[in-house]
Design an enzyme around this catalytic site. Structure first.
Site, PDB file in Angstrom:
ATOM      1  N   ASN A 129      -2.700   0.107   8.651  1.00 24.94           N
ATOM      2  CA  ASN A 129      -2.247  -1.256   8.949  1.00 24.94           C
ATOM      3  C   ASN A 129      -0.966  -1.153   9.774  1.00 24.94           C
ATOM      4  O   ASN A 129       0.091  -0.817   9.254  1.00 24.94           O
ATOM      5  CB  ASN A 129      -1.992  -1.985   7.609  1.00 24.94           C
ATOM      6  N   LYS A 152       0.709  -3.461  11.120  1.00 24.19           N
ATOM      7  CA  LYS A 152       1.602  -4.624  10.931  1.00 24.19           C
ATOM      8  C   LYS A 152       2.114  -5.135  12.295  1.00 24.19           C
ATOM      9  O   LYS A 152       1.372  -5.091  13.269  1.00 24.19           O
ATOM     10  CB  LYS A 152       2.728  -4.266   9.958  1.00 24.19           C
ATOM     11  N   HIS A 206      -3.070  -9.850   2.465  1.00 27.84           N
ATOM     12  CA  HIS A 206      -2.034  -8.819   2.385  1.00 27.84           C
ATOM     13  C   HIS A 206      -0.782  -9.429   1.750  1.00 27.84           C
ATOM     14  O   HIS A 206      -0.473 -10.603   1.978  1.00 27.84           O
ATOM     15  CB  HIS A 206      -1.712  -8.269   3.783  1.00 27.84           C
ATOM     16  N   GLU A 214       2.248  -9.274   2.386  1.00 27.65           N
ATOM     17  CA  GLU A 214       3.222  -9.884   3.297  1.00 27.65           C
ATOM     18  C   GLU A 214       2.780 -11.287   3.715  1.00 27.65           C
ATOM     19  O   GLU A 214       3.604 -12.168   3.956  1.00 27.65           O
ATOM     20  CB  GLU A 214       3.451  -8.952   4.500  1.00 27.65           C
ATOM     21  N   GLU A 251      -2.345  -2.946  -3.722  1.00 27.78           N
ATOM     22  CA  GLU A 251      -1.050  -2.631  -3.129  1.00 27.78           C
ATOM     23  C   GLU A 251       0.053  -3.259  -3.976  1.00 27.78           C
ATOM     24  O   GLU A 251       0.362  -4.451  -3.803  1.00 27.78           O
ATOM     25  CB  GLU A 251      -0.964  -3.175  -1.699  1.00 27.78           C
ATOM     26  N   GLY A 260       6.475  -0.146   1.667  1.00 26.17           N
ATOM     27  CA  GLY A 260       7.616   0.039   2.564  1.00 26.17           C
ATOM     28  C   GLY A 260       8.900   0.442   1.856  1.00 26.17           C
ATOM     29  O   GLY A 260       9.979   0.384   2.437  1.00 26.17           O
ATOM     30  N   SER A 273       3.517   3.005   0.405  1.00 23.00           N
ATOM     31  CA  SER A 273       4.257   4.252   0.645  1.00 23.00           C
ATOM     32  C   SER A 273       3.368   5.500   0.576  1.00 23.00           C
ATOM     33  O   SER A 273       3.770   6.539   0.059  1.00 23.00           O
ATOM     34  CB  SER A 273       5.434   4.379  -0.317  1.00 23.00           C
TER      35      SER A 273
HETATM   36  P1  13P Z   1       3.626   1.205   3.628  1.00 28.01           P
HETATM   37  O1  13P Z   1       2.622   2.333   3.684  1.00 28.01           O
HETATM   38  O2  13P Z   1       4.539   1.166   4.795  1.00 28.01           O
HETATM   39  O3  13P Z   1       4.333   1.186   2.302  1.00 28.01           O
HETATM   40  O4  13P Z   1       2.786  -0.162   3.702  1.00 28.01           O
HETATM   41  C1  13P Z   1       1.692  -0.323   2.879  1.00 28.01           C
HETATM   42  C2  13P Z   1       0.933  -1.524   3.322  1.00 28.01           C
HETATM   43  O5  13P Z   1       1.390  -2.637   3.188  1.00 28.01           O
HETATM   44  C3  13P Z   1      -0.373  -1.323   3.958  1.00 28.01           C
HETATM   45  O6  13P Z   1      -1.063  -2.508   4.086  1.00 28.01           O
END
Ligand code: 13P
Length: 253
Positions: free
Chosen positions: A9, A11, A97, A99, A169, A175, A215
């Site tokens: 992803n 982002k 997701h 976010e 997740e 992150g 992560s």
């Molecule tokens: P990170 O791997 O940067 O922690 O992000 C995970 C994520 O949100 C994947 O959709």
């Protein structure tokens, strides 16, 4: 047997040049693995989907979007329909997701509508579920994950469920560099599979792919993948570096 699935992803990252370079490097690095041993997908920003689809063409790497709207067309300024994603060559799409839920304020109900529309449009949705740190600390992890599953999959038949991937997740692991331990991931993945068994039966639940995200790095991919109910990985930051992402694909394969 559930074939492993690794998705990157991206982002709100990359630009027109780096998205194509990254896609090509993923194709080169996963040759002989992608499609044969592991499903691989990259999820670029909407505006780079077409060029990334072109960059991965006739490879085993699939392309997906990070979001979709549920209406097929009309006066919905800024939105993108399942048909549009299909039209530019998308296979997958993320729904819900964290976010989008927590930064953009998407409701559980909206996520469910998006997932239904994505399936109806011939896309393979990846439903993201997962709790905030305070929800985990309050002992609400299972309730939150169950609510995300129930609302995200609302009204879905067992037959359609076979086209859906679930991604667990935990928001506190995204992150932050603080990965869930393999045991923490396994515990929640087993909870999700049990939930799916109750709702859809053992056969559908046994075939459902449940990814872990938060992560994930080249260094921890193998031990996460070693867990019985971890069928793949949804990778954020580490998917922006081709070498690191390829290490994760290798670990999953
Ligand atoms: P990170 O791997 O940067 O922690 O992000 C995970 C994520 O949100 C994947 O959709």
């Amino acid at each position: 047997m559930r074939k492993p699935f690794v998705a990157g992803n991206w982002k709100e990252n990359t630009d027109s040049r780096s998205s194509v370079e990254l896609a090509k490097a993923v194709v080169a690095g996963s040759k002989g693995l992608a499609r044969e041993k592991v499903h691989v997908a990259v999820l670029p920003p909407f505006v780079y989907l077409s060029s990334v689809v072109q960059a991965v063409s006739s490879s085993g790497v699939a392309v997906g979007a990070q979001d979709v709207y549920f209406e097929p067309k009309g006066a919905f300024t800024g939105e993108i329909s399942p048909g549009m994603l299909k039209d530019v060559g998308c296979t997958y799409v993320l729904c819900g997701h964290s976010e989008r839920r927590h930064v953009l304020g998407e409701s559980d109900e909206l996520v469910g509508k998006k997932l239904t529309a994505a399936l109806g449009g011939g896309l393979l949705p990846i439903l993201c579920v997962g709790e905030l740190l305070e929800e985990r600390d309050r002992g609400q992890m299972e309730a939150v994950v169950a609510r995300h599953l129930k609302t995200g999959l609302a009204g879905l038949s067992a037959e359609k469920m076979s086209a859906v991937t679930i991604a667990y997740e935990p928001v506190w692991a995204i992150g932050t560099g603080r990965t869930a331990t393999p045991q923490q991931a396994q515990d929640v993945h087993a909870f999700i599979r049990n939930w799916l068994t109750d709702v859809y039966g053992a056969e559908v639940a046994g075939q459902a792919r449940i990814l872990y995200g938060g992560s994930v790095k080249g260094d921890n991919a193998r031990e996460l993948m070693a867990q019985e109910d971890v069928d793949g990985l949804l990778v954020g930051g580490a998917s922006l570096k081709a070498d690191e992402f390829v290490r994760i694909i290798q670990a999953a394969a």
